[in-house]
Design an enzyme around this catalytic site. Structure first.
Site, PDB file in Angstrom:
ATOM      1  N   GLU A 195       2.276   4.951   6.854  1.00 54.65           N
ATOM      2  CA  GLU A 195       2.613   4.727   5.450  1.00 54.65           C
ATOM      3  C   GLU A 195       1.482   5.263   4.560  1.00 54.65           C
ATOM      4  O   GLU A 195       1.722   5.932   3.568  1.00 54.65           O
ATOM      5  CB  GLU A 195       2.800   3.222   5.231  1.00 54.65           C
TER       6      GLU A 195
ATOM      7  N   ARG B 153       0.332  -3.321  23.150  1.00 53.94           N
ATOM      8  CA  ARG B 153       1.317  -4.276  23.698  1.00 53.94           C
ATOM      9  C   ARG B 153       2.299  -3.614  24.648  1.00 53.94           C
ATOM     10  O   ARG B 153       2.924  -4.292  25.462  1.00 53.94           O
ATOM     11  CB  ARG B 153       2.011  -5.025  22.564  1.00 53.94           C
TER      12      ARG B 153
HETATM   13  P1  AMP Z   1       6.482   2.131  14.189  1.00 51.24           P
HETATM   14  O1  AMP Z   1       5.653   3.332  14.533  1.00 51.24           O
HETATM   15  O2  AMP Z   1       6.704   1.983  12.712  1.00 51.24           O
HETATM   16  O3  AMP Z   1       7.783   2.099  14.968  1.00 51.24           O
HETATM   17  O4  AMP Z   1       5.630   0.852  14.575  1.00 51.24           O
HETATM   18  C1  AMP Z   1       5.560   0.462  15.891  1.00 51.24           C
HETATM   19  C2  AMP Z   1       4.248  -0.190  16.238  1.00 51.24           C
HETATM   20  O5  AMP Z   1       3.748  -1.044  15.207  1.00 51.24           O
HETATM   21  C3  AMP Z   1       4.456  -1.037  17.466  1.00 51.24           C
HETATM   22  O6  AMP Z   1       3.440  -0.703  18.398  1.00 51.24           O
HETATM   23  C4  AMP Z   1       4.369  -2.467  16.972  1.00 51.24           C
HETATM   24  O7  AMP Z   1       3.504  -3.183  17.823  1.00 51.24           O
HETATM   25  C5  AMP Z   1       3.815  -2.415  15.568  1.00 51.24           C
HETATM   26  N1  AMP Z   1       4.677  -3.086  14.564  1.00 51.24           N
HETATM   27  C6  AMP Z   1       5.337  -2.484  13.530  1.00 51.24           C
HETATM   28  N2  AMP Z   1       6.026  -3.374  12.790  1.00 51.24           N
HETATM   29  C7  AMP Z   1       5.831  -4.580  13.361  1.00 51.24           C
HETATM   30  C8  AMP Z   1       6.312  -5.914  13.090  1.00 51.24           C
HETATM   31  N3  AMP Z   1       7.138  -6.208  12.058  1.00 51.24           N
HETATM   32  N4  AMP Z   1       5.921  -6.907  13.915  1.00 51.24           N
HETATM   33  C9  AMP Z   1       5.104  -6.658  14.974  1.00 51.24           C
HETATM   34  N5  AMP Z   1       4.615  -5.437  15.283  1.00 51.24           N
HETATM   35  C10 AMP Z   1       4.972  -4.392  14.497  1.00 51.24           C
END
Ligand code: AMP
Length: 175
Positions: A95, A58
């Site tokens: 996770e 995205r």
């Molecule tokens: P992080 O590495 O935990 O910051 O996760 C970021 C990635 O996971 C991004 O590319 C988001 O597209 C996806 N992502 C994580 N949590 C969500 C959420 N609650 N809603 C939509 N996309 C998420």
């Protein structure tokens, strides 16, 4: 109507307890799409930026029109095994388990100023790995820009601890 009001929330997707922030409702709306891109274009016009780097997948949707409007090149940061030429990669913790993102070694010229873009920051693990990759190639991170920040999860603070500035168009409370 704001950017935030155009983002749809799907409870318990892709698993129990996750509030999935779905930007497809923002993207399909002509005014919403334009607002999202324009806000970022306004913020970064006039700043010294050589490349926009987007995180799969995205981050590509935001990053490519932003790079086009700023008149700079776009660089994809992709999941393991997707890029065809020589890559450099970085493993990061999820996770459950480990994931890997990669970038072409010739995507960034040392000293270039790079704006990193993704749709959402949660834990910041993905963006942190992208920052590490861009720095490995000698890129200087101007800022990390997201459509959505989930501040309660702490990803933005994690990036700031690396000395990176973080900007988001909107925030959602909770997880
Ligand atoms: P992080 O590495 O935990 O910051 O996760 C970021 C990635 O996971 C991004 O590319 C988001 O597209 C996806 N992502 C994580 N949590 C969500 C959420 N609650 N809603 C939509 N996309 C998420």
């Amino acid at each position: 109507m704001s950017i935030k009001s155009r983002i749809r929330t799907i409870p318990h997707y892709p698993k129990q307890g996750i509030m999935f922030r779905d930007i497809t409702t923002l993207l399909k709306d002509a005014v919403g799409l334009r607002m999202m891109v324009h806000e970022l274009v306004n913020r970064y016009t006039g700043q010294k930026i050589d490349k926009v780097a987007g995180i799969e997948s995205r981050g590509f949707i935001l990053g490519a029109p932003l790079a086009y409007a700023l008149g700079v090149g776009f660089v994809p940061i992709r999941k393991k095994g997707k890029l065809p030429a020589e890559t450099v990669g970085h493993d990061y913790e999820l996770e459950y388990g480990v994931d890997r993102i990669e970038i072409h070694t010739d995507a960034i010229t040392p000293g270039e100023k790079v704006l990193l873009v993704d749709d959402l920051i949660a834990t910041g693990g993905t963006a942190e790995a992208a920052v590490i990759l861009l720095r490995k190639l000698g890129g200087e991170i101007v800022e990390c820009a997201f459509a959505i920040d989930l501040p309660d999860i702490g990803g933005a603070k994690r990036l700031e601890a690396l000395g990176v500035s973080v900007f988001s168009l909107t925030t959602f409370e909770g997880h």
